[in-house]
Design a protein around this motif. Structure first.
Motif, short mmCIF file in Angstrom:
data_model
loop_
_atom_site.label_atom_id
_atom_site.label_comp_id
_atom_site.label_asym_id
_atom_site.label_seq_id
_atom_site.Cartn_x
_atom_site.Cartn_y
_atom_site.Cartn_z
N THR A 110 -57.64 64.61 54.03
CA THR A 110 -56.25 64.97 54.32
C THR A 110 -56.20 66.45 54.73
O THR A 110 -57.19 67.17 54.60
CB THR A 110 -55.36 64.77 53.08
OG1 THR A 110 -55.81 65.68 52.04
CG2 THR A 110 -55.41 63.34 52.58
N SER A 111 -55.04 66.89 55.18
CA SER A 111 -54.89 68.30 55.53
C SER A 111 -55.17 69.19 54.33
O SER A 111 -55.78 70.26 54.46
CB SER A 111 -53.46 68.56 56.05
OG SER A 111 -53.27 67.98 57.30
N GLU A 112 -54.73 68.77 53.15
CA GLU A 112 -54.92 69.56 51.94
C GLU A 112 -56.40 69.73 51.62
O GLU A 112 -56.87 70.84 51.30
CB GLU A 112 -54.20 68.89 50.77
CG GLU A 112 -54.22 69.72 49.49
CD GLU A 112 -53.46 69.07 48.35
OE1 GLU A 112 -53.25 69.74 47.31
OE2 GLU A 112 -53.09 67.88 48.47
N GLU A 121 -58.09 71.99 54.33
CA GLU A 121 -57.80 73.40 54.14
C GLU A 121 -58.69 73.99 53.04
O GLU A 121 -59.12 75.14 53.13
CB GLU A 121 -56.32 73.61 53.79
CG GLU A 121 -55.38 73.48 54.96
CD GLU A 121 -55.62 74.51 56.04
OE1 GLU A 121 -55.91 75.68 55.71
OE2 GLU A 121 -55.53 74.15 57.24
N TYR A 122 -58.96 73.20 52.01
CA TYR A 122 -59.83 73.69 50.94
C TYR A 122 -61.28 73.81 51.43
O TYR A 122 -61.99 74.75 51.06
CB TYR A 122 -59.76 72.77 49.72
CG TYR A 122 -60.34 73.41 48.47
CD1 TYR A 122 -59.55 74.25 47.69
CD2 TYR A 122 -61.66 73.19 48.08
CE1 TYR A 122 -60.06 74.86 46.56
CE2 TYR A 122 -62.18 73.80 46.96
CZ TYR A 122 -61.38 74.63 46.20
OH TYR A 122 -61.91 75.23 45.08
N SER A 131 -50.53 74.38 47.29
CA SER A 131 -49.92 73.06 47.47
C SER A 131 -48.42 73.25 47.69
O SER A 131 -47.82 74.17 47.13
CB SER A 131 -50.16 72.19 46.23
OG SER A 131 -51.54 71.96 46.04
N ARG A 146 -44.59 74.23 53.72
CA ARG A 146 -45.95 74.34 54.26
C ARG A 146 -45.94 75.06 55.59
O ARG A 146 -46.77 75.93 55.85
CB ARG A 146 -46.56 72.94 54.41
CG ARG A 146 -48.04 72.94 54.82
CD ARG A 146 -48.50 71.56 55.20
NE ARG A 146 -47.87 71.13 56.43
CZ ARG A 146 -48.33 71.48 57.65
NH1 ARG A 146 -49.39 72.26 57.76
NH2 ARG A 146 -47.73 71.06 58.73
#
Length: 229
Positions: free
Chosen positions: A120-122, A125-126, A144, A151
């Protein structure tokens, strides 16, 4: 989603695989040395594309992309079928496993998985956060958000900060800057070779540079005191 990792400078001297836990589910991020970035133009160019500001990324697209993850998946699963974009899409597909050895790119379902974790985007990004740390960038851990508006506001603010940081870098840029840093380290620590340093990440180089500067300063002060006596 909660994240944890075992990233540390000490660990990078023993291996370049970083374990990340996304809601306690582990996967591997493989970081790369200075030498690998220099010797593999695709690795270097794709990494810089993924970590560029959204406004810079958007210039490649004729449709709007929300973030780096949306840009990557759009390129791989949609734009890649067009001749103009096929080369970029193929490079992304080739480079992604170099950073994520457990990745699976499903062209039929149009999804990316790492082990049994759907990207996922989350999560992406990590992953970029860890990669940037390994390249010596000063970055904050991704946040988050409760809403898409929050966001977008954060992403816009971060993009402005990144633009300012890059402007400062360009003004102070020196094409031989890296070589000078490596030489300063070998001067302070004669047992370390340039070849050894090139096989380390930029984060390790910056860490060694800090201690090399301290060692040289100590040596100069010691010589000055001896001369005074």
């Amino acid at each position: 989603m909660t994240f944890n990792n075992n990233f540390s400078i000490s660990k990078l001297f023993m291996g370049k695989d970083i374990t990340v836990y996304a809601d306690n589910k582990p996967f591997i991020i493989r970081v790369h040395s200075i030498k690998e970035f220099y010797e593999n133009p695709d690795l270097n160019s794709v990494y810089h594309l993924w970590t560029s500001s959204l406004s810079s990324i958007q210039k490649l697209y004729f449709t709007e992309v929300k973030d780096s993850f949306d840009a990557m998946t759009t390129m791989i699963f949609e734009y890649g079928q067009y001749g103009k974009y096929r080369d970029i899409a193929n490079k992304m597909r080739a480079v992604l496993p170099l950073f994520l050895p457990q990745v699976n790119i499903d062209m039929t379902q149009k999804e990316i998985k790492v082990n049994d974790i759907t990207m996922t985007s989350e999560i992406w990004e990590y992953i970029l956060y860890i990669l940037k740390l390994s390249c010596g960038e000063k970055v904050n851990q991704p946040l988050s958000f409760d809403s898409e508006e929050a966001r977008k506001f954060y992403m816009a603010q971060r993009e402005q900060e990144e633009k300012i940081a890059k402007l400062k870098q360009s003004r102070d840029g020196d094409k031989d800057g890296l070589a000078k840093v490596l030489l300063s380290i070998t001067y302070a620590f004669p047992s370390i070779t340039i070849d050894y340093l090139c096989n380390q990440t930029m984060a390790q180089i910056q860490w060694l540079q800090k201690y090399a500067a301290g060692a040289v300063s100590y040596e100069v002060n010691a010589q000055a005191m001896a001369a005074g006596n």
